[in-house]
Design an enzyme around this catalytic site. Sequence first.
Site, PDB file in Angstrom:
ATOM      1  N   LEU A  53       3.907   5.897   8.035  1.00  0.00           N
ATOM      2  CA  LEU A  53       3.035   5.598   6.897  1.00  0.00           C
ATOM      3  C   LEU A  53       2.200   4.378   7.264  1.00  0.00           C
ATOM      4  O   LEU A  53       2.698   3.437   7.887  1.00  0.00           O
ATOM      5  CB  LEU A  53       3.862   5.291   5.636  1.00  0.00           C
ATOM      6  CG  LEU A  53       4.601   6.458   4.999  1.00  0.00           C
ATOM      7  CD1 LEU A  53       5.490   5.960   3.863  1.00  0.00           C
ATOM      8  CD2 LEU A  53       3.625   7.499   4.482  1.00  0.00           C
ATOM      9  N   ASP A  54       0.934   4.397   6.867  1.00  0.00           N
ATOM     10  CA  ASP A  54       0.063   3.247   7.113  1.00  0.00           C
ATOM     11  C   ASP A  54       0.665   2.004   6.479  1.00  0.00           C
ATOM     12  O   ASP A  54       1.391   2.077   5.482  1.00  0.00           O
ATOM     13  CB  ASP A  54      -1.332   3.494   6.539  1.00  0.00           C
ATOM     14  CG  ASP A  54      -2.108   4.544   7.313  1.00  0.00           C
ATOM     15  OD1 ASP A  54      -1.761   4.804   8.478  1.00  0.00           O
ATOM     16  OD2 ASP A  54      -3.071   5.083   6.746  1.00  0.00           O
ATOM     17  N   VAL A  55       0.340   0.855   7.023  1.00  0.00           N
ATOM     18  CA  VAL A  55       0.936  -0.414   6.593  1.00  0.00           C
ATOM     19  C   VAL A  55       0.743  -0.672   5.096  1.00  0.00           C
ATOM     20  O   VAL A  55       1.627  -1.223   4.438  1.00  0.00           O
ATOM     21  CB  VAL A  55       0.418  -1.591   7.455  1.00  0.00           C
ATOM     22  CG1 VAL A  55      -1.050  -1.859   7.198  1.00  0.00           C
ATOM     23  CG2 VAL A  55       1.251  -2.836   7.237  1.00  0.00           C
ATOM     24  N   CYS A  57       0.571   1.568   2.727  1.00  0.00           N
ATOM     25  CA  CYS A  57       1.158   2.641   1.911  1.00  0.00           C
ATOM     26  C   CYS A  57       2.622   2.368   1.593  1.00  0.00           C
ATOM     27  O   CYS A  57       3.317   1.690   2.341  1.00  0.00           O
ATOM     28  CB  CYS A  57       1.066   3.968   2.647  1.00  0.00           C
ATOM     29  SG  CYS A  57      -0.604   4.557   2.850  1.00  0.00           S
TER      30      CYS A  57
END
Length: 164
Positions: A53-55, A57
């Site tokens: 997951l993107d930072v 998110c």
Amino acid sequence: LHVCEDLVVLDKPAGWLTHSDGQDDRPSCAAFARTLVDAPATASGELGVHQRLDVDCTGVLCFAASDAGNALLKAAFEEREATKTYLAVVDGPGDLQKRGGVLRAPVAGAPAETAYDIVKSTREGTVVECRPKTGRTHQIRAHLAGAGCPLRGDARYGCGVDRQ
């Protein structure tokens, strides 16, 4: 959320990396998950990472703590037994269809597909449920921006300043 001999399941907070990028000292979920098991029983001695997951998110991440857990997660994602569902708050609805649909466009030169449904649309924005069929980096962000409705506050694919 769950710890056993094969798996560690965490609720990732915004601002944490999924795993260390080796560039800074931000906290990572993989490092935290490793503290929850005595020692990963994988061949590599590390936790198995099967999704990211993107930072910025939040969401649920599963780590394999054993070779059996690695095989389980690998098969679940490859055979589409595990599903990934994301809620996104976007500007717009842009070019999204009210009944939902599928966004198909290459991401970083590779084919990518994201199914979506509109959950709620108001004057302030739209909540979209996204289900990626492929797993490209930034896929949902790129697809929604391409449809004219970038994620709220997304500086890379939209406007980094969130309207209040």
